[in-house]
Design an enzyme around this catalytic site. Sequence first.
Site, PDB file in Angstrom:
ATOM      1  N   SER A 115       0.771  -1.108  -0.248  1.00  0.00           N
ATOM      2  CA  SER A 115      -0.139  -0.049  -0.007  1.00  0.00           C
ATOM      3  C   SER A 115       0.726   1.320   0.173  1.00  0.00           C
ATOM      4  CB  SER A 115      -0.872  -0.009   1.208  1.00  0.00           C
ATOM      5  OG  SER A 115      -1.702  -1.098   1.161  1.00  0.00           O
ATOM      6  N   HIS A 136      -0.775  -2.636  -7.454  1.00  0.00           N
ATOM      7  CA  HIS A 136      -1.650  -2.255  -6.141  1.00  0.00           C
ATOM      8  C   HIS A 136      -2.963  -2.562  -6.516  1.00  0.00           C
ATOM      9  CE1 HIS A 136      -2.817   0.925  -2.858  1.00  0.00           C
ATOM     10  NE2 HIS A 136      -2.719  -0.327  -2.365  1.00  0.00           N
ATOM     11  N   GLU A 148      -3.186   0.260  -9.338  1.00  0.00           N
ATOM     12  CA  GLU A 148      -2.216   1.368  -9.557  1.00  0.00           C
ATOM     13  C   GLU A 148      -0.864   0.815  -9.780  1.00  0.00           C
ATOM     14  OE1 GLU A 148      -1.600   3.027  -5.808  1.00  0.00           O
ATOM     15  OE2 GLU A 148      -1.639   5.203  -6.527  1.00  0.00           O
ATOM     16  N   ASN A 186      -2.871   5.837  -1.644  1.00  0.00           N
ATOM     17  CA  ASN A 186      -2.886   6.085  -0.173  1.00  0.00           C
ATOM     18  C   ASN A 186      -2.512   7.462   0.379  1.00  0.00           C
ATOM     19  OD1 ASN A 186      -4.299   3.747   1.173  1.00  0.00           O
ATOM     20  ND2 ASN A 186      -2.615   2.442   0.083  1.00  0.00           N
TER      21      ASN A 186
HETATM   22  N1  CAA Z   1     -16.859 -10.869  -3.751  1.00  0.00           N
HETATM   23  C1  CAA Z   1     -17.948 -10.992  -4.142  1.00  0.00           C
HETATM   24  N2  CAA Z   1     -19.203 -10.308  -3.912  1.00  0.00           N
HETATM   25  C2  CAA Z   1     -18.976  -9.407  -3.041  1.00  0.00           C
HETATM   26  C3  CAA Z   1     -17.752  -9.085  -2.604  1.00  0.00           C
HETATM   27  C4  CAA Z   1     -16.678 -10.049  -2.844  1.00  0.00           C
HETATM   28  N3  CAA Z   1     -15.412  -9.855  -2.332  1.00  0.00           N
HETATM   29  N4  CAA Z   1     -17.855  -8.076  -1.541  1.00  0.00           N
HETATM   30  C5  CAA Z   1     -19.163  -7.617  -1.456  1.00  0.00           C
HETATM   31  N5  CAA Z   1     -19.921  -8.374  -2.537  1.00  0.00           N
HETATM   32  C6  CAA Z   1     -21.084  -8.283  -2.677  1.00  0.00           C
HETATM   33  C7  CAA Z   1     -21.960  -8.320  -1.491  1.00  0.00           C
HETATM   34  O1  CAA Z   1     -22.471  -9.261  -1.000  1.00  0.00           O
HETATM   35  C8  CAA Z   1     -23.194  -7.501  -2.016  1.00  0.00           C
HETATM   36  O2  CAA Z   1     -24.273  -8.494  -2.731  1.00  0.00           O
HETATM   37  P1  CAA Z   1     -25.605  -8.397  -2.709  1.00  0.00           P
HETATM   38  O3  CAA Z   1     -26.156  -7.281  -3.422  1.00  0.00           O
HETATM   39  O4  CAA Z   1     -26.015  -9.747  -3.339  1.00  0.00           O
HETATM   40  O5  CAA Z   1     -26.143  -8.215  -1.239  1.00  0.00           O
HETATM   41  C9  CAA Z   1     -22.847  -6.703  -3.187  1.00  0.00           C
HETATM   42  O6  CAA Z   1     -21.404  -7.141  -3.511  1.00  0.00           O
HETATM   43  C10 CAA Z   1     -22.874  -5.104  -2.913  1.00  0.00           C
HETATM   44  O7  CAA Z   1     -22.254  -5.113  -1.410  1.00  0.00           O
HETATM   45  P2  CAA Z   1     -22.936  -4.176  -0.305  1.00  0.00           P
HETATM   46  O8  CAA Z   1     -24.360  -4.324  -0.674  1.00  0.00           O
HETATM   47  O9  CAA Z   1     -22.663  -4.614   0.799  1.00  0.00           O
HETATM   48  O10 CAA Z   1     -22.272  -2.937  -0.423  1.00  0.00           O
HETATM   49  P3  CAA Z   1     -21.908  -1.788  -1.504  1.00  0.00           P
HETATM   50  O11 CAA Z   1     -23.315  -1.484  -2.517  1.00  0.00           O
HETATM   51  O12 CAA Z   1     -21.592  -0.512  -0.684  1.00  0.00           O
HETATM   52  O13 CAA Z   1     -20.758  -2.271  -2.455  1.00  0.00           O
HETATM   53  C11 CAA Z   1     -18.455  -1.974  -2.163  1.00  0.00           C
HETATM   54  C12 CAA Z   1     -19.353  -2.951  -1.632  1.00  0.00           C
HETATM   55  C13 CAA Z   1     -18.008  -2.222  -3.465  1.00  0.00           C
HETATM   56  C14 CAA Z   1     -17.388  -2.651  -1.210  1.00  0.00           C
HETATM   57  C15 CAA Z   1     -18.523  -0.662  -1.615  1.00  0.00           C
HETATM   58  O14 CAA Z   1     -18.998  -0.492  -0.454  1.00  0.00           O
HETATM   59  C16 CAA Z   1     -17.007   0.128  -1.763  1.00  0.00           C
HETATM   60  O15 CAA Z   1     -16.931   0.601  -2.750  1.00  0.00           O
HETATM   61  N6  CAA Z   1     -16.625   0.688  -0.901  1.00  0.00           N
HETATM   62  C17 CAA Z   1     -15.335   1.327  -0.574  1.00  0.00           C
HETATM   63  C18 CAA Z   1     -14.266   0.531  -1.125  1.00  0.00           C
HETATM   64  C19 CAA Z   1     -13.076   1.040  -1.214  1.00  0.00           C
HETATM   65  O16 CAA Z   1     -12.623   2.293  -0.715  1.00  0.00           O
HETATM   66  N7  CAA Z   1     -11.937   0.295  -1.268  1.00  0.00           N
HETATM   67  C20 CAA Z   1     -10.440   0.587  -1.244  1.00  0.00           C
HETATM   68  C21 CAA Z   1      -9.689   0.825  -0.089  1.00  0.00           C
HETATM   69  S1  CAA Z   1      -8.220   1.250  -0.080  1.00  0.00           S
HETATM   70  C22 CAA Z   1      -7.383   0.128  -0.838  1.00  0.00           C
HETATM   71  O17 CAA Z   1      -7.796  -0.859  -1.277  1.00  0.00           O
HETATM   72  C23 CAA Z   1      -5.868   0.410  -0.884  1.00  0.00           C
HETATM   73  C24 CAA Z   1      -5.003   0.362   0.215  1.00  0.00           C
HETATM   74  O18 CAA Z   1      -4.012   0.083  -0.020  1.00  0.00           O
HETATM   75  C25 CAA Z   1      -5.492   0.151   1.526  1.00  0.00           C
HETATM   76  P1  NAD Z   2      -4.009  -9.754   5.777  1.00  0.00           P
HETATM   77  O1  NAD Z   2      -3.568  -9.727   7.233  1.00  0.00           O
HETATM   78  O2  NAD Z   2      -5.316 -10.116   5.447  1.00  0.00           O
HETATM   79  O3  NAD Z   2      -3.267 -10.878   5.147  1.00  0.00           O
HETATM   80  C1  NAD Z   2      -1.871 -11.221   4.952  1.00  0.00           C
HETATM   81  C2  NAD Z   2      -1.673 -12.601   4.786  1.00  0.00           C
HETATM   82  O4  NAD Z   2      -0.175 -12.721   4.651  1.00  0.00           O
HETATM   83  C3  NAD Z   2      -1.850 -13.453   6.093  1.00  0.00           C
HETATM   84  O5  NAD Z   2      -2.706 -14.640   5.604  1.00  0.00           O
HETATM   85  C4  NAD Z   2      -0.786 -14.073   6.515  1.00  0.00           C
HETATM   86  O6  NAD Z   2      -0.533 -14.995   7.141  1.00  0.00           O
HETATM   87  C5  NAD Z   2       0.255 -13.782   5.435  1.00  0.00           C
HETATM   88  N1  NAD Z   2       1.535 -13.778   5.465  1.00  0.00           N
HETATM   89  C6  NAD Z   2       2.306 -12.713   6.424  1.00  0.00           C
HETATM   90  N2  NAD Z   2       3.744 -13.222   6.119  1.00  0.00           N
HETATM   91  C7  NAD Z   2       4.003 -13.858   5.282  1.00  0.00           C
HETATM   92  C8  NAD Z   2       5.054 -14.621   4.809  1.00  0.00           C
HETATM   93  N3  NAD Z   2       6.318 -14.268   5.046  1.00  0.00           N
HETATM   94  N4  NAD Z   2       4.947 -15.364   3.713  1.00  0.00           N
HETATM   95  C9  NAD Z   2       3.717 -15.668   3.226  1.00  0.00           C
HETATM   96  N5  NAD Z   2       2.451 -15.338   3.859  1.00  0.00           N
HETATM   97  C10 NAD Z   2       2.603 -14.446   4.875  1.00  0.00           C
HETATM   98  O7  NAD Z   2      -3.486  -8.509   4.942  1.00  0.00           O
HETATM   99  P2  NAD Z   2      -3.924  -7.872   3.634  1.00  0.00           P
HETATM  100  O8  NAD Z   2      -5.214  -6.547   4.264  1.00  0.00           O
HETATM  101  O9  NAD Z   2      -4.443  -8.749   2.784  1.00  0.00           O
HETATM  102  O10 NAD Z   2      -2.845  -6.963   3.251  1.00  0.00           O
HETATM  103  C11 NAD Z   2      -1.625  -7.517   2.452  1.00  0.00           C
HETATM  104  C12 NAD Z   2      -1.121  -6.541   1.741  1.00  0.00           C
HETATM  105  O11 NAD Z   2      -1.826  -5.654   0.899  1.00  0.00           O
HETATM  106  C13 NAD Z   2      -0.291  -5.525   2.582  1.00  0.00           C
HETATM  107  O12 NAD Z   2       0.830  -5.125   1.847  1.00  0.00           O
HETATM  108  C14 NAD Z   2      -1.224  -4.330   2.441  1.00  0.00           C
HETATM  109  O13 NAD Z   2      -0.749  -2.983   2.781  1.00  0.00           O
HETATM  110  C15 NAD Z   2      -1.821  -4.405   0.959  1.00  0.00           C
HETATM  111  N6  NAD Z   2      -3.350  -3.855   0.964  1.00  0.00           N
HETATM  112  C16 NAD Z   2      -4.016  -3.958   1.790  1.00  0.00           C
HETATM  113  C17 NAD Z   2      -5.387  -3.453   1.416  1.00  0.00           C
HETATM  114  C18 NAD Z   2      -6.598  -3.477   2.284  1.00  0.00           C
HETATM  115  O14 NAD Z   2      -7.677  -2.892   2.142  1.00  0.00           O
HETATM  116  N7  NAD Z   2      -6.512  -4.395   3.414  1.00  0.00           N
HETATM  117  C19 NAD Z   2      -5.576  -3.014  -0.001  1.00  0.00           C
HETATM  118  C20 NAD Z   2      -4.345  -2.868  -0.931  1.00  0.00           C
HETATM  119  C21 NAD Z   2      -3.255  -3.358  -0.634  1.00  0.00           C
END
Ligand code: CAA
Ligand code: NAD
Length: 278
Positions: A115, A136, A148, A186
């Site tokens: 991330s 990403h 990304e 992020n």
């Molecule tokens: N696989 C299959 N279906 C899924 C699923 C998955 N993994 N997750 C949810 N669904 C389904 C649900 O079961 C639901 O099905 P029904 O319509 O049959 O009930 C449907 O998708 C829609 O879900 P919800 O009704 O719960 O909610 P929603 O309409 O809000 O959609 C969402 C869900 C797409 C996740 C939406 O809430 C959303 O876009 N949320 C924001 C997500 C976001 O910002 N992601 C980025 C996070 S940051 C990141 O990823 C980067 C990082 O490095 C941290």
């Molecule tokens: P998570 O905690 O759900 O899963 C991590 C997994 O990696 C676990 O199953 C753990 O057992 C495994 N693991 C740890 N060390 C390991 C190793 N040495 N070898 C093999 N497996 C190992 O975490 P996550 O949310 O899936 O995040 C994973 C990566 O993706 C992170 O770098 C995170 O920043 C990135 N990411 C997370 C998100 C998010 O929304 N959570 C979105 C985009 C990117």
Amino acid sequence: MKFGVIGAGQMGGGIAQVAAQSRFTVVVQDVKQEFLDRGRAVIEKSLAKLHEKGRLTDTPDVILDRMQFTTDLNAFADCDLVVEAIVENEQVKADLFRQLGQIVKPDGILASNTSSIPITALASASGRPDKFIGMHFMNPVPLMQLVEVIRGYSTSDETAQFVTQTAERMSKTPLACNDFPGFVSNRILMPMLNEAIQCVMEGVAEPEAIDGIMKLGMNHPMGPLTLADFIGLDTCLAIMEVLHRGLGDDKYRPSPLLRKMVQAGLLGRKSGQGFYTY
Ligand code: CAA
Ligand code: NAD
């Protein structure tokens, strides 16, 4: 194409699932069998849901048959692309890429789903920096459009092109950026989530009100606290630390409440308790 995924957590499982849906042969590795079993169960549930909605071109059984689950890193030896999705910790990822650089065939491409951690540093650890890149995906991977694509200092044009085309074959939209802390996604998202947590700490409003204000007022699909719980508070803290260290400015300082919750083991959805109870 043979597609490797390291980590069967929420991101690794999602990436592996979409790769198998895209008709790649997939190997998923994690450190314990129980983590693989849990990851596989999540994939089965997601595939069933997508199948029910007519959103799969193959049946869930056929897609699962393309996937191999293993604890053995050597299973990646003949992979064309390996995407790492383990814990957001630079040292742990670098150690893993040092090993992978020795295991994966010389022309195999290595990618991190990190991330925020510098791609260039992980590329150096891998020993093949020209064949290393950030790929990403967004959470939840089966539903989110974006990948990304982050080039490190030495990433070759061929590597960037291969990963971009692979993302397209997975029906995703790849967008390119350069290697700066938190990349684009992020650097912009996480300070907003951190600020929402700071609002809880300062008593600006109740969590439900903060989320409601951002959902209804800004048309965000999830409020920031719900989203932080969904991502994992440990991951959010790790990202804020990278931003703070890498960019220096105090505006990236992790909220003390975020730090305290992670210390208490409240990690959000994955631990059953964060800003909300699951
Ligand atoms: N696989 C299959 N279906 C899924 C699923 C998955 N993994 N997750 C949810 N669904 C389904 C649900 O079961 C639901 O099905 P029904 O319509 O049959 O009930 C449907 O998708 C829609 O879900 P919800 O009704 O719960 O909610 P929603 O309409 O809000 O959609 C969402 C869900 C797409 C996740 C939406 O809430 C959303 O876009 N949320 C924001 C997500 C976001 O910002 N992601 C980025 C996070 S940051 C990141 O990823 C980067 C990082 O490095 C941290
Ligand atoms: P998570 O905690 O759900 O899963 C991590 C997994 O990696 C676990 O199953 C753990 O057992 C495994 N693991 C740890 N060390 C390991 C190793 N040495 N070898 C093999 N497996 C190992 O975490 P996550 O949310 O899936 O995040 C994973 C990566 O993706 C992170 O770098 C995170 O920043 C990135 N990411 C997370 C998100 C998010 O929304 N959570 C979105 C985009 C990117």
